[in-house]
Each structure stands twice: as C-alpha cells, then as structure tokens.
Design a protein around this motif. Structure first.
Motif, PDB file in Angstrom:
ATOM      1  N   GLU A  98      33.792  39.289  48.769  1.00 50.58           N
ATOM      2  CA  GLU A  98      34.217  40.616  48.325  1.00 50.58           C
ATOM      3  C   GLU A  98      35.364  40.504  47.320  1.00 50.58           C
ATOM      4  N   GLU A  99      36.258  39.558  47.536  1.00 54.52           N
ATOM      5  CA  GLU A  99      37.335  39.310  46.573  1.00 54.52           C
ATOM      6  C   GLU A  99      36.768  38.748  45.278  1.00 54.52           C
ATOM      7  N   TRP A 100      35.787  37.848  45.388  1.00 55.33           N
ATOM      8  CA  TRP A 100      35.170  37.295  44.184  1.00 55.33           C
ATOM      9  C   TRP A 100      34.551  38.409  43.343  1.00 55.33           C
ATOM     10  N   ALA A 101      33.842  39.319  43.994  1.00 56.15           N
ATOM     11  CA  ALA A 101      33.170  40.405  43.275  1.00 56.15           C
ATOM     12  C   ALA A 101      34.178  41.333  42.601  1.00 56.15           C
ATOM     13  N   ALA A 102      35.337  41.539  43.259  1.00 53.27           N
ATOM     14  CA  ALA A 102      36.340  42.449  42.711  1.00 53.27           C
ATOM     15  C   ALA A 102      37.170  41.827  41.601  1.00 53.27           C
ATOM     16  N   ASP A 103      37.198  40.511  41.552  1.00 52.62           N
ATOM     17  CA  ASP A 103      38.068  39.825  40.593  1.00 52.62           C
ATOM     18  C   ASP A 103      37.283  38.727  39.875  1.00 52.62           C
ATOM     19  N   GLY A 104      36.160  39.106  39.283  1.00 53.99           N
ATOM     20  CA  GLY A 104      35.277  38.124  38.663  1.00 53.99           C
ATOM     21  C   GLY A 104      35.582  37.777  37.224  1.00 53.99           C
ATOM     22  N   GLY A 105      36.644  38.314  36.696  1.00 56.21           N
ATOM     23  CA  GLY A 105      37.015  37.968  35.322  1.00 56.21           C
ATOM     24  C   GLY A 105      36.526  38.996  34.318  1.00 56.21           C
ATOM     25  N   PRO A 106      36.436  38.598  33.052  1.00 51.08           N
ATOM     26  CA  PRO A 106      36.516  37.212  32.562  1.00 51.08           C
ATOM     27  C   PRO A 106      37.940  36.673  32.451  1.00 51.08           C
ATOM     28  N   VAL A 107      38.032  35.342  32.532  1.00 50.95           N
ATOM     29  CA  VAL A 107      39.290  34.615  32.376  1.00 50.95           C
ATOM     30  C   VAL A 107      39.083  33.597  31.258  1.00 50.95           C
ATOM     31  N   THR A 108      40.067  33.480  30.380  1.00 51.57           N
ATOM     32  CA  THR A 108      39.962  32.531  29.263  1.00 51.57           C
ATOM     33  C   THR A 108      41.017  31.438  29.415  1.00 51.57           C
TER      34      THR A 108
END
Length: 255
Positions: free
Chosen positions: A160-170
């Motif tokens: 659930e945390e992954w889904a809420a904070d999936g990026g994108p990140v550079t």
C-alpha cells in the motif's frame, strides 16, 4: 484461484530484469538507498564470530564486499550475471568468490553464516522452491551454522505504501546520466504481490521495465518451513532499519 494456478501466471524463468538487464544492474545501487540494513548484518557476523559467510542472492555485492573487507572468507551467489558484473567491479582485489547460479549452485562451504538480505527470501514463490533453497543453504552450512534472513511482515501491507509513493524518482548515475524510475503495484493476491518498475534513461530516451512478484509468508509459515528443512529457530528480531516492518530470522542448522 489456487496458488499453483497463480504461480503459473506470474512465474518467469531467471531473475527479474532489474537485476539481469545490464543497463538496470548498473543503476540499481543508485535507487537502492543507503542500505542501512547492511551494518546490522556485519554486526551479526561479528556477534556470531562468523569467519566463513555465504551471501545468497548477493546481487551487486554490497554486503559481500563489506564482509570481505573485515578479513572474512565470503562467497556470493546470484543468478543474475549483470549484477555479478557490478559486484566484481566493487571487488578489484578479488576477495570475494562470486558464483553465478541459483541457490542450487551454492557450494559445500562449511559456512558459519549464510545471509539473505532485502527481498531475497520472498522471491521464492512456491513452497517447493523455498524448501529447495533452505535445503541448499543447509548443505552449505557447518553443523550449528546460522542462517539469517529478513522478510516483510504481511500485516504491515507494504504494497500500500509502494502504491502511494511510486514516483517517479530521478537519480544521476555516473556512466548512465539521469535515470527516472517509477513503481506500479499491478496485482495483490495474497500471499503474492506483483509490481512493475519502469526506468527511463533520459540521456537517450530508452525505457526498460522490470516485473517482480514477492510472496509474503507469515511468521508461522516460515518457522514451520525452517523446522522441516532441518533448522532450529533461535530468534526472530526486529529489523533495525525498518522497525516493526520486517521479521529477521536467526536459525541454526540443527541436523
């Protein structure tokens, strides 16, 4: 849907692309964070006076190199050749013995300690695969040698945390330039969670995806599987870098 039927849909031969694709293996460490967990594993090796250590699923070699720097004999095994290429570049003196293969390729070492860090213990999706892995490590350990590994607690619902904070990140990665990564949780069918990482190499516009599935086993399931494979559970600890989120199992080869 039965577990066997679901596994037939998600199982793929070989390691995930993020470990096996040469471009992704070269940028993996940049997105893997500070790896605060590794110091705890070195401390465990000290606590157990382990002189010979087997790192199962060693990946890009971060833990194996740290352990070898303390003068230990270290063997790192991984099925992803591209990750091992990165690992060897970190080990110019050749202190670590790198083995390309799955856990069945683990040599008979008489090891004092075997480790599985990160998500390694959760990539064994089927019960038979997990049992084979435990037996292979069992053979590599000396009598009363220790197996230490971590696994995420299902009740904390990390996906659930992954889904809420999936990026994108550079991140800027030397040799690759700026790379953007995003994460999409694609299927939650407990005990399995499937997700996809998408990497965009901004220097040339290339896009590479990596699909993964992890199995979230309960504490009781893991303890039962360890006993069946010939281990005695000595302790179940909290992960110092992720308090309350993971189990860290300390098991001893009992037979």
């Amino acid at each position: 849907m039965e577990i066997e039927e679901y596994l037939s849909l998600v199982w793929r031969p070989g390691p995930d692309a993020m470990f096996a694709h040469p471009r992704l293996a070269r940028v993996y460490d940049a997105f893997d964070g500070e790896r605060d967990d590794l110091a705890a594993y070195v401390a465990l090796a000290d606590e157990m006076a382990a002189r010979v250590v087997l790192d199962v699923g060693c990946g890009t070699g971060s833990l194996a190199v740290l352990l070898a720097a303390t003068g230990r004999t270290v063997v790192g095994v991984d099925p992803a050749a591209a990750s091992l290429d990165v690992a060897r570049a970190k080990d110019p003196a050749g202190r670590v013995r790198w083995v390309h293969g799955d856990v069945g390729a683990v040599p008979d070492l008489g090891a004092d300690l075997a480790t599985m860090t990160g998500n390694v213990a959760q990539v064994f999706l089927g019960d038979d695969d997990w049992a084979r892995a435990l037996r292979a490590v069992h053979r590599a350990l000396r009598p009363n040698g220790r197996l230490v590994f971590e696994t995420r607690r299902p009740d904390r619902r990390a996906w659930e945390e992954w889904a809420a904070d999936g990026g994108p990140v550079t991140r800027h990665v030397p040799g690759s330039g700026d790379v953007e990564r995003s994460l999409e949780v694609r299927d939650v069918r407990l005990p399995f969670v499937s997700f996809r990482h998408t990497y965009r190499f901004l220097a040339d516009g290339a896009v590479v995806t990596s699909d993964s599935t992890l199995r979230f086993r309960s504490r009781d399931e893991i303890e039962s599987s360890l006993a069946t494979a010939g281990y005695r559970v000595l302790d179940v600890r909290d992960a110092p870098d992720r308090p309350g989120r993971e189990f860290v199992f300390v098991a001893e080869r009992a037979t």
